[in-house]
Structure formats: structure tokens, C-alpha cells
Design an enzyme around this catalytic site. Structure first.
Site, PDB file in Angstrom:
ATOM      1  N   ARG A 148      47.603  36.620  43.905  1.00  0.00           N
ATOM      2  CA  ARG A 148      49.017  36.908  44.943  1.00  0.00           C
ATOM      3  C   ARG A 148      49.872  37.740  44.202  1.00  0.00           C
ATOM      4  O   ARG A 148      49.593  38.393  43.287  1.00  0.00           O
ATOM      5  CB  ARG A 148      49.925  35.777  43.812  1.00  0.00           C
ATOM      6  CG  ARG A 148      48.964  33.799  44.304  1.00  0.00           C
ATOM      7  CD  ARG A 148      49.429  33.403  43.115  1.00  0.00           C
ATOM      8  NE  ARG A 148      49.189  32.195  42.961  1.00  0.00           N
ATOM      9  CZ  ARG A 148      48.230  31.333  42.883  1.00  0.00           C
ATOM     10  NH1 ARG A 148      48.209  31.859  41.601  1.00  0.00           N
ATOM     11  NH2 ARG A 148      47.424  30.162  42.698  1.00  0.00           N
ATOM     12  N   LYS A 173      51.399  31.123  38.874  1.00  0.00           N
ATOM     13  CA  LYS A 173      52.038  30.282  39.470  1.00  0.00           C
ATOM     14  C   LYS A 173      52.413  28.586  38.671  1.00  0.00           C
ATOM     15  O   LYS A 173      53.568  28.123  38.896  1.00  0.00           O
ATOM     16  CB  LYS A 173      51.600  29.512  40.790  1.00  0.00           C
ATOM     17  CG  LYS A 173      52.507  28.895  42.007  1.00  0.00           C
ATOM     18  CD  LYS A 173      51.349  28.569  42.796  1.00  0.00           C
ATOM     19  CE  LYS A 173      52.545  28.236  44.260  1.00  0.00           C
ATOM     20  NZ  LYS A 173      51.349  27.772  45.643  1.00  0.00           N
ATOM     21  N   HIS A 245      50.078  38.706  51.553  1.00  0.00           N
ATOM     22  CA  HIS A 245      49.553  37.011  51.438  1.00  0.00           C
ATOM     23  C   HIS A 245      48.049  36.938  51.784  1.00  0.00           C
ATOM     24  O   HIS A 245      46.933  36.231  51.596  1.00  0.00           O
ATOM     25  CB  HIS A 245      50.097  36.015  51.278  1.00  0.00           C
ATOM     26  CG  HIS A 245      50.134  34.813  50.163  1.00  0.00           C
ATOM     27  ND1 HIS A 245      49.941  34.506  49.187  1.00  0.00           N
ATOM     28  CD2 HIS A 245      49.495  33.748  50.818  1.00  0.00           C
ATOM     29  CE1 HIS A 245      49.322  33.405  48.327  1.00  0.00           C
ATOM     30  NE2 HIS A 245      49.015  32.981  49.644  1.00  0.00           N
ATOM     31  N   ARG A 248      44.498  37.772  49.959  1.00  0.00           N
ATOM     32  CA  ARG A 248      43.954  36.475  49.301  1.00  0.00           C
ATOM     33  C   ARG A 248      43.310  35.475  49.805  1.00  0.00           C
ATOM     34  O   ARG A 248      42.266  35.312  49.521  1.00  0.00           O
ATOM     35  CB  ARG A 248      45.421  35.954  48.663  1.00  0.00           C
ATOM     36  CG  ARG A 248      44.781  34.590  47.944  1.00  0.00           C
ATOM     37  CD  ARG A 248      46.229  34.110  46.726  1.00  0.00           C
ATOM     38  NE  ARG A 248      45.874  33.312  46.099  1.00  0.00           N
ATOM     39  CZ  ARG A 248      45.907  33.487  45.044  1.00  0.00           C
ATOM     40  NH1 ARG A 248      45.241  34.274  44.604  1.00  0.00           N
ATOM     41  NH2 ARG A 248      45.559  31.928  44.231  1.00  0.00           N
ATOM     42  N   HIS A 279      43.907  28.297  40.757  1.00  0.00           N
ATOM     43  CA  HIS A 279      44.526  27.054  41.293  1.00  0.00           C
ATOM     44  C   HIS A 279      43.945  25.807  40.534  1.00  0.00           C
ATOM     45  O   HIS A 279      43.262  25.883  39.534  1.00  0.00           O
ATOM     46  CB  HIS A 279      43.149  26.118  42.277  1.00  0.00           C
ATOM     47  CG  HIS A 279      43.929  27.317  43.797  1.00  0.00           C
ATOM     48  ND1 HIS A 279      42.382  28.039  44.604  1.00  0.00           N
ATOM     49  CD2 HIS A 279      44.993  27.554  44.575  1.00  0.00           C
ATOM     50  CE1 HIS A 279      43.669  28.405  45.160  1.00  0.00           C
ATOM     51  NE2 HIS A 279      44.843  28.919  45.406  1.00  0.00           N
ATOM     52  N   TYR A 288      42.844  27.959  51.279  1.00  0.00           N
ATOM     53  CA  TYR A 288      42.307  29.326  51.899  1.00  0.00           C
ATOM     54  C   TYR A 288      41.541  29.864  52.531  1.00  0.00           C
ATOM     55  O   TYR A 288      40.937  30.177  53.502  1.00  0.00           O
ATOM     56  CB  TYR A 288      42.552  30.067  50.314  1.00  0.00           C
ATOM     57  CG  TYR A 288      43.799  30.471  50.151  1.00  0.00           C
ATOM     58  CD1 TYR A 288      44.173  31.675  49.762  1.00  0.00           C
ATOM     59  CD2 TYR A 288      43.906  29.148  48.931  1.00  0.00           C
ATOM     60  CE1 TYR A 288      46.065  31.166  49.552  1.00  0.00           C
ATOM     61  CE2 TYR A 288      45.357  29.082  48.235  1.00  0.00           C
ATOM     62  CZ  TYR A 288      46.039  31.094  48.388  1.00  0.00           C
ATOM     63  OH  TYR A 288      47.332  30.262  47.698  1.00  0.00           O
TER      64      TYR A 288
END
Length: 310
Positions: A148, A173, A245, A248, A279, A288
């Protein structure tokens, strides 16, 4: 300042402490709640907290409908907490602001477009070469690792092992740390950048790995502004705006395409990709894996060949 604003400010701070004690980062939400207190203070409003106060505050911001829905959701949960201390608090409606569930498709760069973007980085600031070098290294890092952009700008020098080629990503995150091994070419690019950076700023002002032109940590806003300049120079402003982003997304799609070409067991490998991307669950990775035309063609060809082999 009214007594209500003082009371509200105290409850907001306690609520923020409570949420963080439960393991949430709660940074953006804390900003929203503190802005709400300032809104109440400026308007000199009195208790109790009402639906109209919340609506006026949310509508005072511009932006997309989803942003308003998110702000209202933060207030709604805080109001539920506040009602414990003031029974007159009006509970906010869940669907006061409609939220779009449509996910805008990412823009997946081709190899040629990515090369053009990286080349354009050196042209964004000819008088300050480090600015272009920082951006070029960052773009290459994002494209080759799927980090990220916020994770990349938060990297400290001690997080980047230039010898082993492993990056430590702290407090991501989901408030977890993870190790991200990088390709030897990426490792070499990071080592080259570190040398250029240290030549310009031999006495570091802090621990940041990626620096601004003033020697401090490159900010997320600085990255966005420089990225927009490079995007324009590279001729990538047509069509859907390209975001950092999106690199990614590109990493995930490229990796999936490579696995298909290698005839690997993609379903078995997806949890590994989810771990690499940081994740919390492998289902998050599906977001994604938006199919590009190239990826769909590869998957279709493999399905055809596998069917023929059967």
C-alpha cells in the site's frame, strides 16, 4: 465554548481511547469526531446531541456520497456510546445516507505504460533530482511488491534490509506486522536510492527511508502530487485516472497471470498472495483480482488446454 461542547469533547476522547484499546487504529474516525466537536463549538449548540446536528455536520463536507455515509456511520456509533451518558441523545438512522457498493475498476498498466511512468519520474523536478529518484523508486516498489502506498511512505530505514532484501511493514491496515521479501532488482533499486538519498542528506533528520526534497519523511500528499505530475508527463491522464493504489492491483493481477501461465494451482496459492499483500482473510484478495483483458485471455486459454487434455 458551551458546556455541551466541553462535555462532548471529553466523551469523544474517552470513546477514541476505548476503540484504540480494542485494537483499532481509529485515526480517520478520531479526526471525524474531533471535527464534529469543533463544529458544535463554532455553532455554540446546546445539548442534547440530535440527528439534525449530525446531518448538518456531514453535509458541511463536500466529496463523494460514500464519504458522507462513512462520516455519518462514525457519528452513529458514537451517538450510541453517548446515549449511555445522556439519555436524550437521538439515535441516528442507519440509512440516512445511501452508500454505493459499486467498486470502480482499477487501471492496470501495461509493461510499456509502467516503464513510461517510471521514466517520467525523473522529469517532474529537474532542479531537485532526488524528488524524481524518490518517486521512481517508490513506483517501482509499489509495482513489484503490491505494498500500500501508505505502508511505503511510513517505512523507516531500519525496516528495509538492503542486504537480505526483506522489508518489515509495521502496523499495517489490520494492526499487524509482516515481512515482505523483494526481488533482487528491487533490492538493487532500493540500495541505489539509499545511496543517492544519503549523498544529498548525509545527516538524516529522522528515520524515514523515503525523503521529501527538504529531507523529512515524504508525506502521502507529497506522493500523490508528484505521482500526478509523472502521470501527466507519461501521457497517462487519458481515461480513468491512475492512482498509486492501482499499482497494488497490477501486482496482484500480474502474479495471478504468471501462475496461470505456469499452470500452477492458483486456488492453492491465493492464501500465499493474501499473506504477502497483508490481508486479514484470503477473501479480501479477491477484490484485487479484477480481470484485465490479458488475464482473462490467459485464464481462458488455460481452461481450453486443460479441457482438451482431459
Amino acid at each position: 465554548m458551551t458546556d455541551f461542547a466541553v462535555f462532548l469533547g471529553e466523551k469523544v476522547e474517552r470513546y477514541i481511547e476505548l476503540r484504540r484499546a480494542l485494537g483499532y487504529a481509529f485515526d480517520k474516525q478520531a479526526g471525524t469526531l474531533r471535527a464534529f466537536v469543533r463544529h458544535i463549538e463554532r455553532a455554540e449548540l446546546d445539548a442534547p446531541a440530535t440527528r439534525m446536528m449530525a446531518l448538518d455536520f456531514v453535509l458541511s463536507f463536500g466529496g463523494a456520497a460514500n464519504s458522507r455515509a462513512v462520516r455519518h456511520g462514525v457519528l452513529r456509533r458514537f451517538y450510541e456510546y453517548l446515549a449511555v451518558y445522556d439519555l436524550r441523545t437521538e439515535i441516528l438512522e442507519r440509512r440516512a445516507f445511501a452508500r454505493s457498493r459499486a467498486i470502480p475498476p482499477p487501471r492496470i498498466l501495461s509493461e510499456g505504460e509502467l516503464t513510461s511512468l517510471i521514466d517520467a519520474c525523473s522529469l517532474i523536478s529537474p532542479r531537485i533530482p532526488l524528488r524524481g529518484s524518490t518517486l521512481a523508486t517508490l513506483v517501482g516498489l509499489l509495482a513489484s511488491t503490491g505494498l500500500r502506498s501508505g505502508e511505503a511512505v511510513r517505512l523507516d530505514r531500519g525496516d528495509v534490509d538492503l542486504t537480505s532484501g526483506v522489508i518489515l511493514v509495521r502496523k499495517t491496515k489490520f494492526r499487524k506486522d509482516r515481512l515482505v521479501p523483494v526481488h533482487p532488482t528491487t533490492q538493487a533499486a532500493l540500495r541505489r536510492y539509499a545511496g543517492e538519498r544519503d549523498d544529498v542528506f548525509p545527516t538524516p533528520k529522522g528515520e524515514a527511508f523515503f525523503l521529501s526534497s527538504r529531507g523529512g519523511r515524504l508525506s502521502a500528499g507529497g506522493l500523490q502530487a508528484n505521482f500526478a505530475k509523472a502521470r501527466k508527463i507519461a501521457g497517462l491522464d487519458e481515461g480513468k485516472p491512475l492512482r498509486p493504489h492501482d499499482l497494488r492491483h497490477r501486482f496482484a493481477v500480474t502474479r495471478l497471470g504468471l501462475w496461470h501461465q505456469q499452470r500452477a494451482d492458483v486456488q492453492a496459492l491465493l492464501p500465499l498472495l493474501a499473506t504477502y499483500l497483508g490481508h486479514a482473510s484470503y477473501s479480501d484478495t479477491a477484490y484485487y483480482l479484477t480481470g484485465s483483458s490479458d488475464l482473462l485471455a490467459i485464464a481462458a486459454e488455460r481452461a481450453f488446454l486443460d479441457g482438451g487434455a482431459a
